[in-house]
Design an enzyme around this catalytic site. Structure first.
Site, mmCIF file in Angstrom:
data_model
loop_
_atom_site.group_PDB
_atom_site.id
_atom_site.type_symbol
_atom_site.label_atom_id
_atom_site.label_comp_id
_atom_site.label_asym_id
_atom_site.label_seq_id
_atom_site.Cartn_x
_atom_site.Cartn_y
_atom_site.Cartn_z
ATOM 1 N N HIS A 1 0.539 -1.376 0.209
ATOM 2 C CA HIS A 1 -0.323 -0.429 -0.007
ATOM 3 C C HIS A 1 0.980 0.846 -0.037
ATOM 4 O O HIS A 1 1.858 1.222 1.199
ATOM 5 C CB HIS A 1 -0.748 0.163 1.219
ATOM 6 C CG HIS A 1 -1.780 0.945 1.331
ATOM 7 N ND1 HIS A 1 -3.125 0.775 0.392
ATOM 8 C CD2 HIS A 1 -1.490 2.320 1.932
ATOM 9 C CE1 HIS A 1 -4.065 2.535 0.831
ATOM 10 N NE2 HIS A 1 -2.659 3.169 1.976
ATOM 11 N N CYS A 2 0.863 2.121 -0.457
ATOM 12 C CA CYS A 2 1.957 3.393 -1.449
ATOM 13 C C CYS A 2 1.303 4.135 -0.657
ATOM 14 O O CYS A 2 0.117 4.564 -1.187
ATOM 15 C CB CYS A 2 1.902 3.300 -2.880
ATOM 16 S SG CYS A 2 3.154 5.152 -2.491
ATOM 17 N N PRO A 3 1.475 5.261 0.318
ATOM 18 C CA PRO A 3 0.842 6.224 0.719
ATOM 19 C C PRO A 3 0.893 7.599 0.208
ATOM 20 O O PRO A 3 0.033 8.495 -0.347
ATOM 21 C CB PRO A 3 1.607 6.423 2.375
ATOM 22 C CG PRO A 3 3.026 5.882 2.230
ATOM 23 C CD PRO A 3 2.558 4.820 1.488
ATOM 24 N N GLU B 1 -2.082 6.920 -2.576
ATOM 25 C CA GLU B 1 -2.677 6.511 -1.136
ATOM 26 C C GLU B 1 -3.895 5.371 -2.148
ATOM 27 O O GLU B 1 -4.988 5.678 -2.063
ATOM 28 C CB GLU B 1 -3.740 7.637 -0.705
ATOM 29 C CG GLU B 1 -3.466 8.478 0.195
ATOM 30 C CD GLU B 1 -3.672 7.974 0.898
ATOM 31 O OE1 GLU B 1 -5.179 6.956 1.804
ATOM 32 O OE2 GLU B 1 -2.771 7.040 2.254
#
Length: 264
Positions: free
Chosen positions: A125-127, A130
Site C-alpha cells: 500500500h503506497c501512501p 493513497e
C-alpha cells in the site's frame, strides 16, 4: 472510515499536484534555461518539459485512482475449487479465506488493512498515491515512476541553470531562495524515486512482490522454499515480458505447481 480515507486521499493527491505545479511555475518564472528559451522564441524545450510534467500528473492520478485488483466477490469460487481438485495438496497450500472480508483469496493475494479489501498479487500500500499497488496497476506504477524520474532530473538541471552568482551570501540566498527550495524538494524526490524504481525493477525481474520479499518467512506458500528459490520465477526476460506485456489474470496456483519440486 470510508470518509476519512477519501479525505486523506484527496489531501495527498491535492498536495502532490499543487507542489508539482508550484515548482514548475518557479522554474518557468526564474532566469532558467526555460525562461531563456522563451525569451529567444525557442518554445520546443519549454513545451516538451510542460508536457512531461503534465504526463507525470496524469499517470499519478491514473495509478492512484485505478483498481489495483480488488477481490470484490466469491465469483471465482468455482474455478478455485477446480484448481484445488487438480493440484495435489502436498504440492500447494489450500486457498485461504480472508479473516477480514471473508472472501476466498487466490495465491499471492493479501488483505490491505488501509483499503479494507483483498488485492490480487498484492505488492504494497503506497501512501504517496493513497492506493494499493497490485496486479492491475503495478506496471502502470512503474511507468509512472519512470516518467516522474525523467521529469525530476530535468527539473533538477533546469533549477541549477537558474542559480545566479552574487557578491554576498545574504544576497545570494535572497536572489536564489525559491530556486534553492525547489532544488531541495526535487532533489529529495529524485532520490526517493530512484530507490523505488530500482527496487521495483529488481523485484519484477525475479517475479517477486514487495510483500513476499519482506514477509517471506510468514507466507505459507513460500515457507518450504529457500531464500534463493522462487516458484514464480521464469527468468529475467520472461518475468519482464509477463509483467509488462501480459494483461490477463494469471492463475498463480498452476505456475506454482509446475515449478514446485515433488519433494516439497
Amino acid at each position: 472510515m470510508g470518509q476519512n480515507m477519501f479525505r486523506t486521499g484527496f489531501l495527498v493527491r491535492a498536495t502532490h499536484t499543487l507542489l508539482t505545479w508550484v515548482i514548475t511555475l518557479i522554474l518557468f518564472l526564474h532566469n532558467t534555461d526555460l525562461r531563456r528559451c522563451e525569451e529567444q522564441g525557442e518554445l520546443l524545450l519549454p513545451l516538451l518539459f510542460f508536457l512531461l510534467v503534465a504526463l507525470s500528473v496524469l499517470l499519478y492520478f491514473a495509478v492512484s485512482l485505478m483498481d489495483p485488483g480488488f477481490i470484490l466477490t466469491d465469483s471465482v469460487k468455482g474455478s478455485n475449487e477446480e484448481i484445488e481438485s487438480m493440484i495435489p495438496q502436498s504440492l500447494t497450500p489450500r486457498l485461504r479465506r480472508c479473516g477480514y472480508c471473508l472472501l476466498q483469496q487466490p495465491m499471492r493475494a493479501k488483505h490491505c488493512q488501509t483499503c479494507k479489501r483483498c488485492v490480487r498479487r498484492f505488492d504494497h500500500h503506497c501512501p504517496w498515491i493513497e492506493n494499493c499497488v497490485g496486479e492491475r496497476n503495478h506496471r502502470w506504477f512503474i511507468v509512472y515512476l519512470l516518467v516522474q524520474l525523467l521529469a525530476l532530473l530535468w527539473a533538477l538541471h533546469i533549477a541549477l541553470s537558474g542559480i545566479t552568482p552574487t557578491l554576498t551570501w545574504e544576497q545570494w540566498f535572497r536572489v536564489n531562495g525559491f530556486l534553492l527550495a525547489a532544488l531541495g524538494v526535487v532533489g529529495v524526490f529524485s532520490m526517493v524515486v530512484v530507490l523505488l524504481l530500482g527496487c521495483h525493477l529488481y523485484l519484477v525481474s525475479i517475479s517477486c512482490t514487495t510483500w513476499e520479499f519482506m514477509s517471506r518467512h510468514r507466507i505459507s506458500y513460500l515457507k518450504n522454499f529457500s531464500d534463493e528459490e522462487n516458484p514464480f520465477d521464469r527468468g529475467v526476460i520472461c518475468n519482464l515480458w509477463d509483467f509488462f506485456c501480459v494483461c490477463s489474470t494469471v492463475v498463480w496456483e498452476k505456475m506454482y505447481t509446475r515449478n514446485t519440486p515433488n519433494s516439497v
